[in-house]
Design an enzyme around this catalytic site. Structure first.
Site, PDB file in Angstrom:
ATOM      1  N   ASP A 128      39.441  -8.586   9.207  1.00  0.00           N
ATOM      2  CA  ASP A 128      38.161  -7.861   9.319  1.00  0.00           C
ATOM      3  C   ASP A 128      38.297  -6.362   9.028  1.00  0.00           C
ATOM      4  O   ASP A 128      37.290  -5.684   8.816  1.00  0.00           O
ATOM      5  CB  ASP A 128      37.567  -8.032  10.721  1.00  0.00           C
ATOM      6  CG  ASP A 128      37.072  -9.442  10.977  1.00  0.00           C
ATOM      7  OD1 ASP A 128      37.212 -10.295  10.087  1.00  0.00           O
ATOM      8  OD2 ASP A 128      36.548  -9.696  12.080  1.00  0.00           O
ATOM      9  N   ARG A 163      19.057 -20.166  -8.809  1.00  0.00           N
ATOM     10  CA  ARG A 163      19.021 -20.234  -7.350  1.00  0.00           C
ATOM     11  C   ARG A 163      19.408 -18.907  -6.699  1.00  0.00           C
ATOM     12  O   ARG A 163      20.057 -18.069  -7.308  1.00  0.00           O
ATOM     13  CB  ARG A 163      20.035 -21.279  -6.859  1.00  0.00           C
ATOM     14  CG  ARG A 163      19.538 -22.693  -7.019  1.00  0.00           C
ATOM     15  CD  ARG A 163      20.630 -23.674  -6.651  1.00  0.00           C
ATOM     16  NE  ARG A 163      20.095 -25.030  -6.697  1.00  0.00           N
ATOM     17  CZ  ARG A 163      20.844 -26.118  -6.817  1.00  0.00           C
ATOM     18  NH1 ARG A 163      22.155 -26.032  -6.924  1.00  0.00           N
ATOM     19  NH2 ARG A 163      20.268 -27.304  -6.822  1.00  0.00           N
ATOM     20  N   MET A 170      33.464 -13.601   6.803  1.00  0.00           N
ATOM     21  CA  MET A 170      33.815 -13.182   8.161  1.00  0.00           C
ATOM     22  C   MET A 170      33.540 -11.694   8.346  1.00  0.00           C
ATOM     23  O   MET A 170      33.321 -10.956   7.380  1.00  0.00           O
ATOM     24  CB  MET A 170      35.267 -13.534   8.463  1.00  0.00           C
ATOM     25  CG  MET A 170      35.434 -15.003   8.843  1.00  0.00           C
ATOM     26  SD  MET A 170      37.082 -15.349   9.461  1.00  0.00           S
ATOM     27  CE  MET A 170      36.883 -17.074   9.951  1.00  0.00           C
ATOM     28  N   GLY A 171      33.602 -11.265   9.591  1.00  0.00           N
ATOM     29  CA  GLY A 171      33.316  -9.876   9.936  1.00  0.00           C
ATOM     30  C   GLY A 171      32.495  -9.871  11.199  1.00  0.00           C
ATOM     31  O   GLY A 171      31.268  -9.978  11.137  1.00  0.00           O
TER      32      GLY A 171
HETATM   33  O1  F6P Z   1      40.057 -12.269  13.376  1.00  0.00           O
HETATM   34  C1  F6P Z   1      38.715 -12.012  13.333  1.00  0.00           C
HETATM   35  C2  F6P Z   1      37.987 -13.178  12.786  1.00  0.00           C
HETATM   36  O2  F6P Z   1      38.407 -13.379  11.488  1.00  0.00           O
HETATM   37  C3  F6P Z   1      36.492 -12.962  12.906  1.00  0.00           C
HETATM   38  O3  F6P Z   1      35.892 -12.453  11.760  1.00  0.00           O
HETATM   39  C4  F6P Z   1      36.010 -14.333  13.241  1.00  0.00           C
HETATM   40  O4  F6P Z   1      34.818 -14.248  14.019  1.00  0.00           O
HETATM   41  C5  F6P Z   1      37.109 -14.909  14.025  1.00  0.00           C
HETATM   42  O5  F6P Z   1      38.272 -14.346  13.510  1.00  0.00           O
HETATM   43  C6  F6P Z   1      37.145 -16.408  13.989  1.00  0.00           C
HETATM   44  O6  F6P Z   1      38.334 -16.856  14.539  1.00  0.00           O
HETATM   45  P1  F6P Z   1      38.671 -18.309  15.073  1.00  0.00           P
HETATM   46  O7  F6P Z   1      37.598 -19.233  14.605  1.00  0.00           O
HETATM   47  O8  F6P Z   1      39.992 -18.626  14.472  1.00  0.00           O
HETATM   48  O9  F6P Z   1      38.758 -18.190  16.547  1.00  0.00           O
END
Ligand code: F6P
Length: 344
Positions: A128, A163, A170-171
């Site tokens: 992130d 479309r 993620m983030g």
């Molecule tokens: O490490 C952060 C992250 O990549 C977040 O962006 C995400 O919400 C989380 O990990 C998800 O992690 P997991 O599903 O492995 O617990």
């Protein structure tokens, strides 16, 4: 010294490169190494600790994941958790510990240092890229490349079918992956946690784009993006973890439906999820991870405990864990404004 290493939190391409670098440089400096399994879980129960040497860290530079395993375990959520960590360190003869992790793992390291004088040197990790005091964390660049490759592929199918493609990346707290991959992939809108969004405004900008002759659009949304007026991101199913984080994911599905309903443009969602964390690190991340690993064992040799190694401009420096963890590193507004030039 006998040095312990652990990897905590979500895995990240480059973890093995850090482990290799710590061990290889440390052996040259006369240290020996123990790997603690599964993050702070292994530090508490002491099981599955493994000796790390030249042989056991060979051939792992390019491998994703972590040879030590990881978990989201918080010793401060278990009765006597910190004492159990200290007992494991004593049993294993560990005189210094290198935890490799994000805000949660390093937050535990900070408390162990401040409250229990456990000698720690942290290495910042997260795809992130939201850790303070370091310009970049390793793993981020790999995640951006994976997301950009996906956006490139979605572009051609979006164009063929006229479309709107919603791409969820993620983030949790910060939109770094969304903005970098959105800029690199030519996204028409990027929604990030730092800038609450109004879905009707997003739709307006897509309508304007389509009125000007474009027949498809790409919308990149960070999993932690927040709607204007909402308290926080819409969390998915499941309980919060031991650090109080809800499981995110799924905002892209809602957007797909809302955009299609409001604009009439056929829409599809792709959630990239853990694909962004898997597989081989890019060359940049291997080099950054290697530099962090060497700097971390050098900090141990210097006795610079309670610190984290960090990338500042082009140099690797030591910063106090207190300073590094004070605030998450959110998006630079100027970067978002540059991305915005190409929206709509
Ligand atoms: O490490 C952060 C992250 O990549 C977040 O962006 C995400 O919400 C989380 O990990 C998800 O992690 P997991 O599903 O492995 O617990």
């Amino acid at each position: 010294m006998r040095v312990g290493i652990l990897t905590g939190g979500g895995d990240c391409p480059g973890l093995n490169a850090v482990i290799r670098a710590v061990v290889r440089k440390g052996i040259q400096d006369g240290h020996s190494f123990v790997g603690l399994a599964n993050g702070w879980a292994g530090a508490m129960d002491g099981t599955h600790a493994v000796a790390l040497d030249h042989a056991s860290t060979s051939g792992i530079l390019h491998r994703g994941g972590t040879i030590l395993g990881t978990s989201r375990t918080n010793p401060f959520k278990s009765d006597g958790g910190a004492d159990r960590v200290k007992a494991t360190l004593e049993e294993q003869g560990i005189e210094a510990l290198i935890p490799i992790g994000g805000e949660d793992t390093l937050g535990v390291a900070k408390r162990l240092w401040e409250e229990h004088r456990v000698p720690v040197v942290g290495v910042p990790k997260t795809i992130d890229n939201d850790l303070g005091s370091t310009d970049f964390t390793f793993g981020f660049q790999t995640a951006v490349q994976i997301a950009t490759d996906a956006i490139d592929r979605l572009h051609t199918t979006a164009e063929s079918h006229n479309r709107v493609m919603v791409v969820e990346v993620m983030g949790r707290h910060a939109g770094w992956i969304a903005v970098y991959s959105g800029m690199a992939g030519g996204a028409d809108a990027v929604l990030v946690p730092e800038r609450p969004f109004d879905v009707e405004e997003v739709c307006d900008s897509l309508r304007r784009r389509h009125e000007s002759g474009r027949t498809f659009s790409i919308v990149v949304v960070a999993e932690g993006a927040v709607r204007a007026g909402a308290d926080g991101p819409s969390a998915g199913e499941g309980a919060v973890d031991q650090f109080g984080h809800a499981r995110l994911g799924g905002i892209g599905v809602d957007l797909e439906h809302e955009i299609e309903e409001r604009t009439g443009f056929e829409s599809r969602v792709t959630i990239l999820g853990h694909v962004q964390r898997g597989g081989t690190p890019t060359a940049y991340d291997r080099v950054l991870a290697t530099r962090f690993g060497v700097a971390a064992i050098d900090a141990v040799s210097d006795g610079s405990f309670g610190t984290m190694v960090a990338l500042q401009a082009t140099a690797i420096r030591q910063v106090g864990l207190e300073e590094a963890l004070r605030e998450p590193k959110l998006l630079d507004p100027a970067l978002y404004e540059t991305a915005e030039v190409f929206f709509g």
